[in-house]
Motif scaffolding. Structure first.
Motif, PDB file in Angstrom:
ATOM      1  N   UNK A  70       0.837  -1.208   0.000  1.00 18.10           N
ATOM      2  CA  UNK A  70       0.000   0.000   0.000  1.00 18.10           C
ATOM      3  C   UNK A  70       0.874   1.261   0.000  1.00 18.10           C
ATOM      4  N   UNK A  71       0.938   1.938  -1.136  1.00 20.43           N
ATOM      5  CA  UNK A  71       1.782   3.123  -1.267  1.00 20.43           C
ATOM      6  C   UNK A  71       1.449   4.222  -0.252  1.00 20.43           C
ATOM      7  N   UNK A  72       0.160   4.612  -0.087  1.00 18.55           N
ATOM      8  CA  UNK A  72      -0.150   5.644   0.920  1.00 18.55           C
ATOM      9  C   UNK A  72       0.245   5.229   2.334  1.00 18.55           C
ATOM     10  N   UNK A  73       0.159   3.926   2.626  1.00 18.58           N
ATOM     11  CA  UNK A  73       0.563   3.434   3.949  1.00 18.58           C
ATOM     12  C   UNK A  73       2.039   3.721   4.189  1.00 18.58           C
ATOM     13  N   UNK A  74       2.847   3.396   3.193  1.00 18.69           N
ATOM     14  CA  UNK A  74       4.297   3.567   3.306  1.00 18.69           C
ATOM     15  C   UNK A  74       4.670   5.047   3.309  1.00 18.69           C
ATOM     16  N   UNK A  75       3.973   5.836   2.485  1.00 23.07           N
ATOM     17  CA  UNK A  75       4.285   7.270   2.398  1.00 23.07           C
ATOM     18  C   UNK A  75       4.014   8.010   3.702  1.00 23.07           C
ATOM     19  N   UNK A  76       3.050   7.555   4.503  1.00 20.02           N
ATOM     20  CA  UNK A  76       2.757   8.260   5.751  1.00 20.02           C
ATOM     21  C   UNK A  76       3.639   7.801   6.916  1.00 20.02           C
ATOM     22  N   UNK A  77       4.373   6.723   6.761  1.00 25.73           N
ATOM     23  CA  UNK A  77       5.170   6.190   7.870  1.00 25.73           C
ATOM     24  C   UNK A  77       6.263   7.137   8.367  1.00 25.73           C
ATOM     25  N   UNK A  78       7.003   7.848   7.505  1.00 26.40           N
ATOM     26  CA  UNK A  78       7.984   8.797   8.054  1.00 26.40           C
ATOM     27  C   UNK A  78       7.334   9.878   8.928  1.00 26.40           C
ATOM     28  N   UNK A  79       6.156  10.367   8.523  1.00 25.46           N
ATOM     29  CA  UNK A  79       5.440  11.365   9.329  1.00 25.46           C
ATOM     30  C   UNK A  79       4.957  10.758  10.638  1.00 25.46           C
ATOM     31  N   UNK A 104       6.981 -11.390   6.022  1.00 29.22           N
ATOM     32  CA  UNK A 104       6.877 -10.236   5.124  1.00 29.22           C
ATOM     33  C   UNK A 104       7.043  -8.920   5.889  1.00 29.22           C
ATOM     34  N   UNK A 105       6.434  -8.859   7.063  1.00 25.80           N
ATOM     35  CA  UNK A 105       6.527  -7.636   7.872  1.00 25.80           C
ATOM     36  C   UNK A 105       7.974  -7.404   8.295  1.00 25.80           C
ATOM     37  N   UNK A 106       8.653  -8.452   8.749  1.00 23.91           N
ATOM     38  CA  UNK A 106      10.055  -8.337   9.171  1.00 23.91           C
ATOM     39  C   UNK A 106      10.925  -7.900   7.988  1.00 23.91           C
ATOM     40  N   UNK A 107      10.713  -8.499   6.848  1.00 21.31           N
ATOM     41  CA  UNK A 107      11.484  -8.145   5.647  1.00 21.31           C
ATOM     42  C   UNK A 107      11.268  -6.667   5.291  1.00 21.31           C
ATOM     43  N   UNK A 108      10.018  -6.209   5.363  1.00 22.89           N
ATOM     44  CA  UNK A 108       9.690  -4.810   5.106  1.00 22.89           C
ATOM     45  C   UNK A 108      10.402  -3.906   6.106  1.00 22.89           C
ATOM     46  N   UNK A 109      10.308  -4.244   7.384  1.00 21.36           N
ATOM     47  CA  UNK A 109      10.924  -3.432   8.444  1.00 21.36           C
ATOM     48  C   UNK A 109      12.435  -3.327   8.247  1.00 21.36           C
ATOM     49  N   UNK A 110      13.076  -4.444   7.941  1.00 19.15           N
ATOM     50  CA  UNK A 110      14.525  -4.436   7.723  1.00 19.15           C
ATOM     51  C   UNK A 110      14.904  -3.621   6.490  1.00 19.15           C
ATOM     52  N   UNK A 111      14.122  -3.722   5.428  1.00 19.42           N
ATOM     53  CA  UNK A 111      14.427  -3.002   4.190  1.00 19.42           C
ATOM     54  C   UNK A 111      14.201  -1.498   4.323  1.00 19.42           C
ATOM     55  N   UNK A 128     -13.178  -5.364  11.948  1.00 18.35           N
ATOM     56  CA  UNK A 128     -12.692  -4.130  12.576  1.00 18.35           C
ATOM     57  C   UNK A 128     -13.207  -2.894  11.826  1.00 18.35           C
ATOM     58  N   UNK A 129     -14.130  -3.115  10.875  1.00 15.39           N
ATOM     59  CA  UNK A 129     -14.713  -2.040  10.074  1.00 15.39           C
ATOM     60  C   UNK A 129     -13.671  -1.326   9.209  1.00 15.39           C
ATOM     61  N   UNK A 130     -12.719  -2.091   8.687  1.00 17.51           N
ATOM     62  CA  UNK A 130     -11.684  -1.562   7.795  1.00 17.51           C
ATOM     63  C   UNK A 130     -11.964  -2.094   6.395  1.00 17.51           C
ATOM     64  N   UNK A 131     -12.200  -1.164   5.462  1.00 13.37           N
ATOM     65  CA  UNK A 131     -12.466  -1.580   4.081  1.00 13.37           C
ATOM     66  C   UNK A 131     -11.377  -1.120   3.126  1.00 13.37           C
ATOM     67  N   UNK A 132     -10.504  -0.241   3.576  1.00  9.87           N
ATOM     68  CA  UNK A 132      -9.403   0.237   2.747  1.00  9.87           C
ATOM     69  C   UNK A 132      -8.243   0.635   3.659  1.00  9.87           C
ATOM     70  N   UNK A 133      -7.046   0.588   3.119  1.00 12.45           N
ATOM     71  CA  UNK A 133      -5.838   0.921   3.875  1.00 12.45           C
ATOM     72  C   UNK A 133      -5.204   2.193   3.339  1.00 12.45           C
ATOM     73  N   UNK A 134      -4.527   2.944   4.175  1.00  7.65           N
ATOM     74  CA  UNK A 134      -4.392   2.783   5.617  1.00  7.65           C
ATOM     75  C   UNK A 134      -5.650   3.239   6.352  1.00  7.65           C
ATOM     76  N   UNK A 135      -5.838   2.663   7.519  1.00 10.65           N
ATOM     77  CA  UNK A 135      -6.912   3.056   8.430  1.00 10.65           C
ATOM     78  C   UNK A 135      -6.287   3.166   9.817  1.00 10.65           C
ATOM     79  N   UNK A 136      -6.548   4.277  10.484  1.00  8.51           N
ATOM     80  CA  UNK A 136      -5.917   4.534  11.779  1.00  8.51           C
ATOM     81  C   UNK A 136      -6.984   4.834  12.824  1.00  8.51           C
ATOM     82  N   UNK A 137      -6.889   4.140  13.940  1.00  5.42           N
ATOM     83  CA  UNK A 137      -7.825   4.299  15.045  1.00  5.42           C
ATOM     84  C   UNK A 137      -7.070   4.848  16.249  1.00  5.42           C
ATOM     85  N   UNK A 138      -7.689   5.796  16.939  1.00  2.00           N
ATOM     86  CA  UNK A 138      -7.104   6.371  18.148  1.00  2.00           C
ATOM     87  C   UNK A 138      -8.002   5.992  19.323  1.00  2.00           C
TER      88      UNK A 138
END
Length: 168
Positions: A70-79, A104-111, A128-138
């Motif tokens: 998910x490109x938007x997921x990755x793009x928001x991670x630095x912020x 896969x998650x570990x490989x992503x994290x390391x890369x 969890x009522x998630x139909x698209x990613x990213x979805x963030x709950x507070x």
């Protein structure tokens, strides 16, 4: 002959399942009547140890559902990494849950080298009522969902930091 329609079907599914940060607006605060308790879905850390969100009761939780594709997921991670640093003294826990394999998650994290707490989600997004990613709950300190954001956002903006600081 059958590859072209298949390609367009896969492309359409990918584009629908991942929200673009430029066209998504955040949901506003959830009213008290709508406040939900922490989901009971089981998660696990990257070593395979079970985690429940209830384990973090007494803390404010930012729970982000994401995927390696998910490109938007990755793009928001630095912020999000910057926001996590800004809010580290304010009783926040940032969790990044993916339903992909731990491998896969570990490989992503390391890369990528993000300093984020990645966890494996062992439930179903629909529950969890998630139909698209990213979805963030507070969630607030008593485990009530008080905010929800769909799509990639600018998490380290002064406005977003202030919104997260006001969670009670």
């Amino acid at each position: 002959m059958y590859l072209r329609p298949l390609f367009f079907l896969v492309l359409a599914i990918t584009l629908i399942g991942c929200k673009d940060p430029k066209t998504t607006t955040p949901n506003t605060a959830v009213t008290e009547a709508e406040a939900e308790k922490l989901p009971s879905a089981t998660y696990e850390d990257l070593e395979g140890n079970p985690i429940e969100l209830r384990d973090y009761k007494g803390k404010r939780i930012l729970l982000n559902y994401w995927a390696t594709w998910c490109r938007p997921c990755i793009e928001e991670m630095p912020d999000m990494e910057k926001a996590q640093t800004i809010l580290e003294q304010e009783n926040y826990v940032f969790l990044f849950a993916s339903d992909q394999s731990v491998k896969k998650i570990v490989k992503f994290k390391e890369a990528r080298g993000f300093n984020l707490e990645f966890i494996k989600f062992n439930g179903m997004y629909a529950k969890e009522n998630v139909s698209a990613l990213p979805a963030t709950f507070i969630y607030n300190e008593v485990g009530e969902q008080v905010l929800r954001f769909d799509g990639g956002l600018k998490w380290d903006s002064p406005e977003m930091i202030e919104k997260l600081r006001t969670v009670h």
